[in-house]
Design an enzyme around this catalytic site. Sequence first.
Site, PDB file in Angstrom:
ATOM      1  N   TYR A 141      37.284 -21.790   9.292  1.00 60.68           N
ATOM      2  CA  TYR A 141      36.785 -22.009   7.935  1.00 60.68           C
ATOM      3  C   TYR A 141      37.401 -23.241   7.280  1.00 60.68           C
ATOM      4  O   TYR A 141      36.870 -23.750   6.299  1.00 60.68           O
ATOM      5  CB  TYR A 141      37.070 -20.785   7.046  1.00 60.68           C
ATOM      6  N   LYS A 187      40.697 -13.966  21.416  1.00 61.81           N
ATOM      7  CA  LYS A 187      39.731 -14.244  22.489  1.00 61.81           C
ATOM      8  C   LYS A 187      40.449 -15.165  23.476  1.00 61.81           C
ATOM      9  O   LYS A 187      40.025 -16.288  23.777  1.00 61.81           O
ATOM     10  CB  LYS A 187      38.476 -14.891  21.863  1.00 61.81           C
ATOM     11  N   ASP A 219      35.627  -9.102  21.454  1.00 62.21           N
ATOM     12  CA  ASP A 219      34.339  -8.475  21.785  1.00 62.21           C
ATOM     13  C   ASP A 219      34.506  -7.008  22.142  1.00 62.21           C
ATOM     14  O   ASP A 219      33.802  -6.142  21.611  1.00 62.21           O
ATOM     15  CB  ASP A 219      33.603  -9.257  22.904  1.00 62.21           C
ATOM     16  N   ASP A 243      37.101 -11.518   9.282  1.00 59.73           N
ATOM     17  CA  ASP A 243      35.974 -11.433   8.354  1.00 59.73           C
ATOM     18  C   ASP A 243      34.913 -10.486   8.912  1.00 59.73           C
ATOM     19  O   ASP A 243      34.414  -9.580   8.226  1.00 59.73           O
ATOM     20  CB  ASP A 243      35.396 -12.856   8.169  1.00 59.73           C
ATOM     21  N   ASP A 247      34.018  -6.153   7.894  1.00 60.42           N
ATOM     22  CA  ASP A 247      32.701  -5.656   7.473  1.00 60.42           C
ATOM     23  C   ASP A 247      32.237  -4.539   8.416  1.00 60.42           C
ATOM     24  O   ASP A 247      31.648  -3.551   7.984  1.00 60.42           O
ATOM     25  CB  ASP A 247      31.653  -6.781   7.455  1.00 60.42           C
TER      26      ASP A 247
END
Length: 365
Positions: A141, A187, A219, A243, A247
């Site tokens: 970001y 990852k 994942d 992020d 959610d």
Amino acid sequence: MEARIVVLPGDGVGPEVIREAVACLQVVADAFGHRFAFQEALIGGAAVDACGDPLPERTLELCRSADAVLLGAVGGPAWDKHPRDQRPESGLLRLRQALGLYANLRPVTVHPALEDASPVKPQIVRGTDLMIVRELSGGLYFGEPRMFSPERALNTLLYTREEILRVARVAFELARNRRRQLVSVDKANVLETSRLWRQVVDEVATDYPEISVQHAYVDSFAMALITRPRDFDVVLTENLFGDILSDEAAVLAGSLGLLPSASLGGTVGLFEPIHGSAPDIAGQDKANPIGTILSAAMLLRHAFGLTEEAAALETAVDRTLRDGHGTGDLQGAKHRHGTASLGAVIRTAITAVRPTVPGLAVILP
Ligand code: NAD
């Protein structure tokens, strides 16, 4: 105590949920004999419309000198086509960065009264109690260079050792006071930044031998989070993964509207629900204010060290949900409310937890 809280309602449902949270803080202040001065300022689309900047200088200055900042949400379709630095979300990103907030705490619990509210089976969500620690001021970001053209777009994923160290320490400290389990999500089979992440987390782990540490790939962790959420305590991860995973975790709790967050690391903490401005229900008295009210409880605990006051607010929310009160997003709530009316039920519950004795507030420290 006396404290100055800067309030940033923002856009969409932001002002509606903030109103309820501020009123709850006022009830807590009265009940425990504190004085909170609330100072409202513009951020996001509302600030773009008023002065052409999603983070006006005045707002930033007020936040820098505040004792804590409480925020609603920013964004909405009206500003979607604005250039990047004129978008509401860029105001929030700049604020987090300017305040040096690098650790975003997102607790996710499943209330017993809401075990049926999740699309995931009750026997899977029951007892979930985890804390996602998301790195907030680095990663994709904020990476430079970035570039957009109709043919190509570029973002840069960068992490430094120091950025990983400081957020990892926050997560380990939290784990120490919880169930002493930490899973670090990355990852590392593909990304260099993740290999560095893993290395630094292992290094920090040597200072916390009492904490059991696991590493997981994002994942497969995304699947584990939804199929066996009870197995996790503290989840440490980088900005983008955090992020998305938080959610996803909101599905376990039953609604995005329930979950709070605290962003820490600098001198002033920022407290906000994890949901966005929910333009589809804005201005209709439909938004669930609980995520913002629980963010206010995190503010009391993390910004002011007022643990009893924070617990009073959390207990009031707990009782409200237990008694079957809720907004429309909570499937199966026995008593359906609008935003304002649910806020009023919670305020009544606060005074039941901690009755205000008239006159006593002025002589308590
Ligand atoms: P959103 O979180 O605003 O909404 C997703 C869904 O959840 C919607 O159906 C909405 O009605 C529902 N919802 C959200 N909050 C709720 C609440 N308190 N009570 C009941 N239902 C609730 O996400 P989105 O639709 O992807 O984004 C809308 C805007 O918000 C966008 O402009 C986005 O950039 C912005 N956004 C801001 C923040 C922030 O301010 N921190 C975070 C996420 C998204």
